[in-house]
Design an enzyme around this catalytic site. Structure first.
Site, PDB file in Angstrom:
ATOM      1  N   ARG A  96       0.824  -1.208   0.000  1.00 38.88           N
ATOM      2  CA  ARG A  96       0.000   0.000   0.000  1.00 38.88           C
ATOM      3  C   ARG A  96       0.861   1.261   0.000  1.00 38.88           C
ATOM      4  NH1 ARG A  96      -4.317  -1.769   4.749  1.00 38.88           N
ATOM      5  NH2 ARG A  96      -4.514  -3.943   4.066  1.00 38.88           N
ATOM      6  N   GLU A 167     -10.858  -2.045  -5.740  1.00 36.86           N
ATOM      7  CA  GLU A 167     -11.428  -1.109  -4.763  1.00 36.86           C
ATOM      8  C   GLU A 167     -10.587   0.160  -4.669  1.00 36.86           C
ATOM      9  OE1 GLU A 167     -12.989  -1.283  -0.126  1.00 36.86           O
ATOM     10  OE2 GLU A 167     -11.049  -2.125  -0.647  1.00 36.86           O
TER      11      GLU A 167
END
Length: 481
Positions: A96, A167
């Protein structure tokens, strides 16, 4: 400053070529060969058609572990023992933050040791072929769930690897997640992601996109959450995305949650182009959970009941072990089954709850105030408008770590447990709406015999983890106690 205009094909290719050098697995990505792989998948693994054709709310958990075989085993268990209709692959924290070397070290340590050294699946490190092995091994469609401000390489690898749902978004994966990324940059990064999804879609491989609806997950006023979903949806549609799942996180009051989900669908169909298929996803409670698993199951049950009444297209489930962190696969499956039981018992009942229509109208009025402000601030350009709206505080998200948000909005519950706004900052809502919120919070303060104050906000943040919905003073004590 970025504009809400479609990324040109040569610019898409230029950026993709640069990204391939960020990590060696990026060089495995071949768009034409990836399209052929997607076309080889059976209908049951195609995310958008499965979601959009469902006749009941589909259930999807969160789940991600570092090693491929373990991820396959975990998802098989959730599919077979939990009854998951759609499957996730939750990405690890190093990925991330685009720290692929650290993710590589954690993956190696996880392979060589007894414990997982990453909190998710490092898809970029695994590369295209491992992603395809995962997709081939499962029967249900799989979505990439992460939290990445710059998800460009992750999107390249996972979409080439056969995932058909992705997402996140430039606001929802910036404002709630990070302090150091400016909004203009994340909008540019996500324009690439959405244009890539649009390119697949134009070749007949529909990629579903899902903006992250809960935002900070803590008492987010529905009008703010829905406005962010509409903005991210409009930005994605410009880039050619044609399947959008707009999200909303449970706040705990049944009437308000049902009204918000209905408003989300209605406004999504109003604001997004006709070419876009709009679906909705309901996230079960994202705040603190009770430490007792029986009480936690009660929180999950309320989420299932809400879904049965509101009937979103998808529900993201939680487990009774949320308090302690990453749940076991057994607890994760139990959360799925609890939710399914509540939905299956209630969905065929004709349940008439008073006040939903009024609450929906209120949410829609407030959301339109925010959307009008964003569109006006950008002279019709949503990308420029949302940057200016956050800069001025006209759009804001409570409890956000990002420097891009003013963080001046504070929510609290009214006497019925609905989330209202206690401090507005410069949020662009009409005087009439502000007065209504103040009046509702005043009614609660009178009931509890205390003044309106930040103490109400703090009490509400902890209430559900303490076994209640509204953070009322214990024993009727006021602020002075």
């Amino acid at each position: 400053m970025p504009t809400d205009s479609r990324l040109a094909a040569d610019e898409l290719q230029r950026i993709a070529s640069e990204l391939r050098d960020n990590w060696h697995t990026g060089r495995e990505v071949d768009f034409e060969e990836a399209v052929a792989f997607h076309e080889s998948l059976p209908p049951g693994k195609r995310f958008a058609p499965v979601l959009e054709s469902a006749d009941r709310p589909l259930l999807q958990p969160r789940a991600g572990v570092p090693c491929l075989e373990d991820q396959i085993s975990l998802l098989e268990y959730l599919q077979e023992d939990g009854g998951a209709d759609l499957l996730p692959t939750t990405i690890d924290s190093y990925t991330r933050d685009n720290e692929y070397e650290k993710a590589e070290e954690g993956l190696a340590a996880s392979r060589n040791g007894e414990a997982d050294e990453l909190n998710g699946f490092p898809a970029v490190n695994h590369g295209v072929e491992d992603c395809r092995r995962l997709v081939r091994a499962l029967d249900a469609p799989i979505e990439v769930r992460h939290g990445t401000p710059d998800a460009r390489l992750l999107a390249m690898v996972t979409l080439a690897g056969g995932f058909q749902s992705f997402e996140g978004g430039p606001i929802s994966y910036n404002i709630p997640y990070t302090k150091r990324h400016d909004l203009a940059t994340t909008i540019e990064h996500w324009q690439f992601v959405d244009r890539l999804c649009g390119a697949y879609t134009e070749r007949g491989v529909t990629i579903n996109r899902e903006p992250f609806g809960p935002l900070t997950g803590t008492l987010v006023p529905p009008c703010i959450a829905i406005a962010v979903m509409l903005i991210e949806g409009k930005l994605a549609a410009t880039q050619g995305v044609r399947s959008l799942t707009l999200g909303y996180g449970q706040v705990g009051n049944l009437v308000q949650d049902v009204a918000a989900l209905r408003a989300l669908r209605s406004l999504g169909e109003e604001y997004l182009p006709d070419a876009v298929t709009v679906t909705t996803v309901f996230h079960e409670w994202m705040g603190g959970f009770p430490p007792d698993e029986a009480r936690a199951s009660g929180v999950i049950g309320l989420g299932g009941a809400t879904a049965a009444v509101a009937q979103p297209d998808k529900v993201i489930t939680k487990s009774p072990q949320e308090f302690q962190g990453v749940p076991t696969k057994e607890a994760n499956a139990a959360g799925l089954r609890t939710t399914r039981q509540l939905i299956d018992m209630l969905i065929e009942q004709d349940i008439d709850l008073g006040g939903i229509d009024d609450e929906q109208r209120l949410i829609e009025r407030a959301t339109r105030d925010l959307m009008d402000t964003v569109i006006d601030a950008g002279d019709g350009d949503v990308a420029q408008g949302v940057i200016r709206a956050f800069d001025s505080g006209a759009l804001d998200v409570p409890f956000a770590p990002s420097d891009a948000a003013a963080g001046a909005v504070l929510p609290a519950r009214d006497d019925d447990g609905r989330v209202r706004i206690f401090e507005f900052g410069d949020l662009a809502l009409s005087a009439e709406i502000r007065e209504m919120h103040a009046a509702r919070l005043g009614e609660r303060a009178e009931t509890e015999g205390r003044d309106q104050s930040f103490r109400m906000v703090a009490d509400d943040v902890d209430a559900i983890s303490d076994g209640r919905l509204i953070g009322r003073p214990q024993g009727g004590a006021g602020d002075a106690d």
